[in-house]
Each structure stands twice: as C-alpha cells, then as structure tokens.
Write an enzyme that holds these catalytic residues in place. Structure first.
Site, PDB file in Angstrom:
ATOM      1  N   TYR A 292      -4.579   0.298  27.036  1.00 27.24           N
ATOM      2  CA  TYR A 292      -3.331   0.742  26.410  1.00 27.24           C
ATOM      3  C   TYR A 292      -2.519  -0.464  25.929  1.00 27.24           C
ATOM      4  O   TYR A 292      -2.164  -1.332  26.699  1.00 27.24           O
ATOM      5  CB  TYR A 292      -2.538   1.531  27.459  1.00 27.24           C
ATOM      6  CG  TYR A 292      -1.355   2.305  26.975  1.00 27.24           C
ATOM      7  CD1 TYR A 292      -0.198   1.690  26.560  1.00 27.24           C
ATOM      8  CD2 TYR A 292      -1.369   3.696  26.993  1.00 27.24           C
ATOM      9  CE1 TYR A 292       0.908   2.419  26.148  1.00 27.24           C
ATOM     10  CE2 TYR A 292      -0.278   4.448  26.596  1.00 27.24           C
ATOM     11  CZ  TYR A 292       0.859   3.803  26.169  1.00 27.24           C
ATOM     12  OH  TYR A 292       1.952   4.530  25.776  1.00 27.24           O
ATOM     13  N   TYR A 343      -1.200   6.140  17.851  1.00 23.95           N
ATOM     14  CA  TYR A 343      -0.515   6.162  19.140  1.00 23.95           C
ATOM     15  C   TYR A 343      -0.374   7.611  19.587  1.00 23.95           C
ATOM     16  O   TYR A 343       0.545   8.316  19.178  1.00 23.95           O
ATOM     17  CB  TYR A 343       0.864   5.503  19.034  1.00 23.95           C
ATOM     18  CG  TYR A 343       1.624   5.491  20.342  1.00 23.95           C
ATOM     19  CD1 TYR A 343       1.310   4.572  21.329  1.00 23.95           C
ATOM     20  CD2 TYR A 343       2.636   6.415  20.587  1.00 23.95           C
ATOM     21  CE1 TYR A 343       2.002   4.563  22.539  1.00 23.95           C
ATOM     22  CE2 TYR A 343       3.326   6.405  21.788  1.00 23.95           C
ATOM     23  CZ  TYR A 343       3.009   5.487  22.761  1.00 23.95           C
ATOM     24  OH  TYR A 343       3.682   5.477  23.949  1.00 23.95           O
TER      25      TYR A 343
END
Length: 393
Positions: A292, A343
């Site tokens: 991430y 995202y």
C-alpha cells in the site's frame, strides 16, 4: 499448522473490478460501482450472486451488506463484517475477516470488496468542513495540519532521519509503480510513464513528499469471492489460498498526539511474527509484493518491517531494477498500485496479488507462488495478507 489457523482452509475463487476513474469522473454512483465489481467477481468465480451469504469490507465502506444482499437477490445473509478503523490499513484484515467467517462455519461464500466514488462523497486528500473534531484531529487541526500528506510527512521525516533513507529509495518505489502500470491497460496512469527527471522536477506537496510520492484519488470498486478450499477446487480458476493474515498494531500505536513509542514506523512490526507464523513462510519464500502506497515512504517502512532488508540495506535494495517484474529481486506493485493503477484504498492490491498467484497478471513476476499484500502503513490498526498457490499451500 494448528486447527485454529487459516492456512490453506479458504481460497479466493473470483476477482472483479469496475473501470477505474479519476476522482469525480465515474458515471455511476458508489453503490452501483460496488454491485458491478461484485457481479464481475461472481462471474469470474462461476457462482450465482444469490449464493453469496456474507460480505466483508473496511474503511467505513458505505455500501452496506443488507442493501447489497437485497440488490443481488441473496437468499440468506449470514455474515456482515466491517474492519474497524485504520482506513486503508484494513484492506487485508477484511479478507481475513471474511475467511474467518467461512472457517468458523458462519458463511459459505463471502464477498470482500471496496467501493469509492470520491466525486459523490468527497476526496480523501482534502480536509473537510467539520463542526467538531476529536481524537488525533483535535491535536492537529488547530495548527493547520489538515490533510493526510501533512499528517504523515512528520512520521516520514523522522523515519528517513533515523535510518538514513535517501530520496532515491522513494523515487525507486514511484518509478516501479509507474513502470508496471504501462503494462496494465486497466491502470489510470497507463500510457503516462514516469522517469527520474520528471519525478525529481515534480512539485512539492509537503516535504518529503513530491507529487509522485503521493497516491491518486479515484472512483471505482474491486471485489473478491472467498469460499472453502475444498469447494474452490470445483470452480473455474485454480484456487488462490489464504496462507496467513494478521491485523492490529503494537504498544500504544494510537497514542495522541503523535506520541506513539515507535513513531518512526509503519505499525507492522507487531503483526509480522503472527503473519509468518500462520503461513509458515519467511521473506525469502515471497516472490512478489503488493504494498500500500499512501506515500512512498510508507512502502519503505513496510518492506523493512516485513523483513526484506535491514535498515542499512534499504538504499541499496530499493532500486528500479530490483523492484521490477518479471525478474527483479522483489517485484513490487506489479499492476501500478495506489500510485499508478488506482486508489481503491488498497483493495486493488489484493486483486493483483490473486492474479499474480494464478499466473494471469498483465505483467507476471517470475516467482509468484507466494504473494504478500500490506495494508496502509502508519495507521492503526493495519494488516497484512499472504496468498499462495497449490504448490505453496
């Protein structure tokens, strides 16, 4: 393996995504995006939507389970879990919660998903008008620390100072994500390559973050279908097994204001022994990583805390060559990640890890029997997930 382990007991049978859009560009509402991704995952898994009996998500997901069940014609909703707190730190924990429901007999077929329409509900990267602030924000907002880049920049600065992390290491993370996105037609940044000169010339957002150190903001949805491992073998795709999962954080990780004992860290250190212990693997067994990136520094933290290199090895390890698929030392974010694919608060990383283990990724890593996904760094709780093939089970 103890009887309480998830290792090899639950498998991903299907994955699904919508098109990914720049924030505010989706023609569909957030709930419709969720339905599209779930239907795509069901089709990929070869199951009927009405056979779903559980949902799991994270990050204050707004498309709630009962409404989804009604829209999909689910006959019997048996499990509905939402990982508490931590924002994108929960992307792996949501998978663990869905797998745990199946392992415990609380559900048979769980969809794990995330949907976002930032044009509909507002952007993550901007401060919102609030009548009342509490918790961490109460200590930060009076001093003008309003947006996520400002909050995380202080921890990033401390980390870089304590461990001697060079800007070139951050640049390598960004370049790897953009490099991989050029092979992925689903990526928002497909056809928009990044080179070192453009990275270095990009504007400051807040030091130490330049523009390309920061994740995108997008609209879309992604989903996976989980079933019992035995059932997965009868479905169209080779099962991708949950090998291990861990969520949480260490001692006083949530202390305010910015007063955690391990301030210059990503909060994975306390999770890693549980993760590797359940999976029965070491960093050397992992062929590909989806980490991430809220900001590039967080990836450096996460890889270090998961044991891929010691602090004094970080700058030498983190090069574009080492991080590139197919044959790099540790291919990283092989679909483009939060920086260059999209995202979805990290859930697209889970989908890409499944594709890597299946061997169907747009840019396949040479070693892909074991894939690691790490959730949002520098938040609490956070989480990590290990997925593996039949050979790694």
């Amino acid at each position: 393996m103890t009887d309480r382990s998830l290792r090899g007991r639950v498998a991903v049978a299907g994955v699904g995504e919508t098109l990914y859009y720049r924030h505010g560009r989706s023609p569909d509402a957030e709930f419709k995006l969720a339905l599209k991704a779930i239907l795509a995952a069901c089709e990929d898994a070869g199951i009927l939507p009405e056979d779903i009996d559980g949902f799991a998500s994270f990050g204050n997901e707004r498309s709630d389970a009962s409404r989804l069940a009604a829209a999909l014609g689910v006959r019997h909703l048996r499990s509905a879990t939402l990982q508490w707190g931590g924002g994108g730190g929960g992307c792996c924990a949501a998978v663990a919660n869905g797998a745990a429901a199946i392992r415990a007999g609380l559900a048979e077929c769980v969809v794990v998903f995330r949907s976002l329409a930032q044009g509909e509900y507002g952007r993550f990267g901007q401060s919102a008008d609030l009548a009342t602030v509490s918790g961490e924000r109460a200590y930060l907002m009076p001093y003008g620390v309003l947006a996520p880049p400002q909050r995380f920049a202080m921890r990033a600065r401390r980390f870089m100072h304590e461990y001697g992390i060079a800007r070139e290491a951050l640049r390598a993370v960004a370049l790897a994500s953009y490099h991989h996105a050029q092979s992925n037609p689903r990526a928002v940044m497909h056809g928009k390559p990044l080179d070192a000169g453009r990275y270095d010339a990009s504007r400051w957002i807040v030091e130490p973050f330049r523009l390309y150190d920061c994740c995108m903001e997008n609209d879309g949805a992604a989903a996976i279908v989980l079933v019992d491992a035995a059932r997965a073998k009868d479905l169209p795709h080779p099962p991708v097994y949950v090998l291990g999962a861990a969520a949480g954080s260490g001692y006083r990780a949530g202390a305010d204001p910015h007063n955690a004992p391990d301030y210059a860290g990503a909060n994975f250190a306390a999770l890693v022994p549980d993760l590797y212990g359940m999976a029965g693997v070491t960093p050397a067994d992992i062929g590909v990583v989806q980490s991430y990136e809220n900001f590039t520094v967080g990836v450096v933290m996460a890889l270090m805390e998961h044991g891929f290199f010691a602090p004094d090895e970080a700058n030498a390890f983190l090069t574009l060559e080492n991080l590139s698929a197919p044959s790099g030392r540790l291919p990283l974010n092989t679909s483009g990640g939060n920086l260059a694919e999209c995202y979805m608060q990290g859930f697209e990383l889970v989908v890409e890890a499944v594709r890597q283990v299946r061997g169907t990724a747009a840019l396949q890593a040479d070693r892909h029997d074991v894939a690691l996904v790490t959730g949002g760094p520098m938040v609490t709780p956070t989480s990590s997930l290990l997925l593996g093939s039949e050979a790694a089970r």
